[in-house]
Write a protein that holds these residues in place. Structure first.
Motif, short mmCIF file in Angstrom:
data_model
loop_
_atom_site.label_atom_id
_atom_site.label_comp_id
_atom_site.label_asym_id
_atom_site.label_seq_id
_atom_site.Cartn_x
_atom_site.Cartn_y
_atom_site.Cartn_z
N ALA A 18 0.66 -1.19 -0.11
CA ALA A 18 0.20 -0.12 0.06
C ALA A 18 0.87 1.19 0.07
N ALA A 19 1.94 1.46 0.90
CA ALA A 19 3.00 2.22 0.79
C ALA A 19 3.55 2.58 -0.48
N PHE A 20 4.02 1.47 -1.07
CA PHE A 20 4.64 1.48 -2.61
C PHE A 20 3.62 2.19 -3.38
N PHE A 21 2.54 1.73 -3.64
CA PHE A 21 1.71 2.39 -4.55
C PHE A 21 1.30 3.73 -4.24
N ILE A 56 8.64 7.55 -0.14
CA ILE A 56 7.32 6.76 0.36
C ILE A 56 7.35 5.18 -0.31
N ALA A 57 7.61 5.30 -1.61
CA ALA A 57 7.56 4.18 -2.73
C ALA A 57 8.85 3.10 -2.03
N VAL A 58 9.82 3.89 -2.10
CA VAL A 58 11.12 3.09 -1.57
C VAL A 58 10.84 2.33 -0.18
N GLY A 59 10.42 3.18 0.71
CA GLY A 59 10.16 2.81 2.06
C GLY A 59 9.16 1.70 2.05
N GLY A 60 8.08 1.79 1.35
CA GLY A 60 6.94 0.68 1.07
C GLY A 60 7.50 -0.68 0.82
#
Length: 116
Positions: free
Chosen positions: A83-86, A99-103
Motif C-alpha cells: 500500500a505504501a509503495f503504490f 514513500i515508495a522505496v520505504g514501502g
C-alpha cells in the motif's frame, strides 16, 4: 499528472456504471421474500463443510490438523508495504519516491518473514 486524472476518471466511470446494477440487484433482493424458497433448496449444515471427511476414533489427529499456525507479522507487513509503495507512486515527486522505496523495503522484509 494527466495519468492520475485519467486513472481517476476511469475508476469513477466504472463505479458510476456499476451503481445502477447494484441498486437493481438490491431492489430485487428486497422484493423477494425469504420464505418463498422451498425447504429442499435451503442451505444445509453439510453444505458448509469443505474438504474430505475422515472418520477417526481418536481426537488427537483431528486436533493437530485443525491447529492454527500463525504466520506472524509477515503478511501484514507485505500488505502495508504494498500500500505504501503504490501510494508513493501516486504521490510522485521526491516525497512519493521516498514513500515508495520505504514501502518496497517494508514489503520485502514482510515477504522474508512470511516465507521464513
Amino acid at each position: 499528472m494527466r495519468v492520475r486524472f485519467a486513472i481517476l476518471g476511469v475508476s469513477l466511470a466504472l463505479a458510476a456504471l456499476a451503481l445502477p446494477h447494484a441498486a437493481q440487484a438490491q431492489a430485487r433482493a428486497a422484493a423477494t421474500p425469504a420464505t418463498s424458497l422451498p425447504e429442499s433448496v435451503a442451505p444445509q449444515r453439510e453444505a458448509g463443510v469443505a474438504g474430505i471427511r475422515v472418520e477417526s476414533t481418536s481426537a488427537a489427529p483431528l486436533a493437530l490438523a485443525l491447529q492454527d499456525k500463525p504466520n506472524g507479522p509477515g503478511p501484514k507487513l507485505v500488505i502495508l508495504g504494498g500500500a505504501a509503495f503504490f501510494g508513493g507512486l501516486l504521490i510522485g515527486d521526491g516525497a512519493g519516491r521516498a514513500i515508495a522505496v520505504g514501502g518496497l523495503v517494508v514489503g520485502l522484509y514482510g515477504l522474508y518473514l512470511w516465507m521464513k
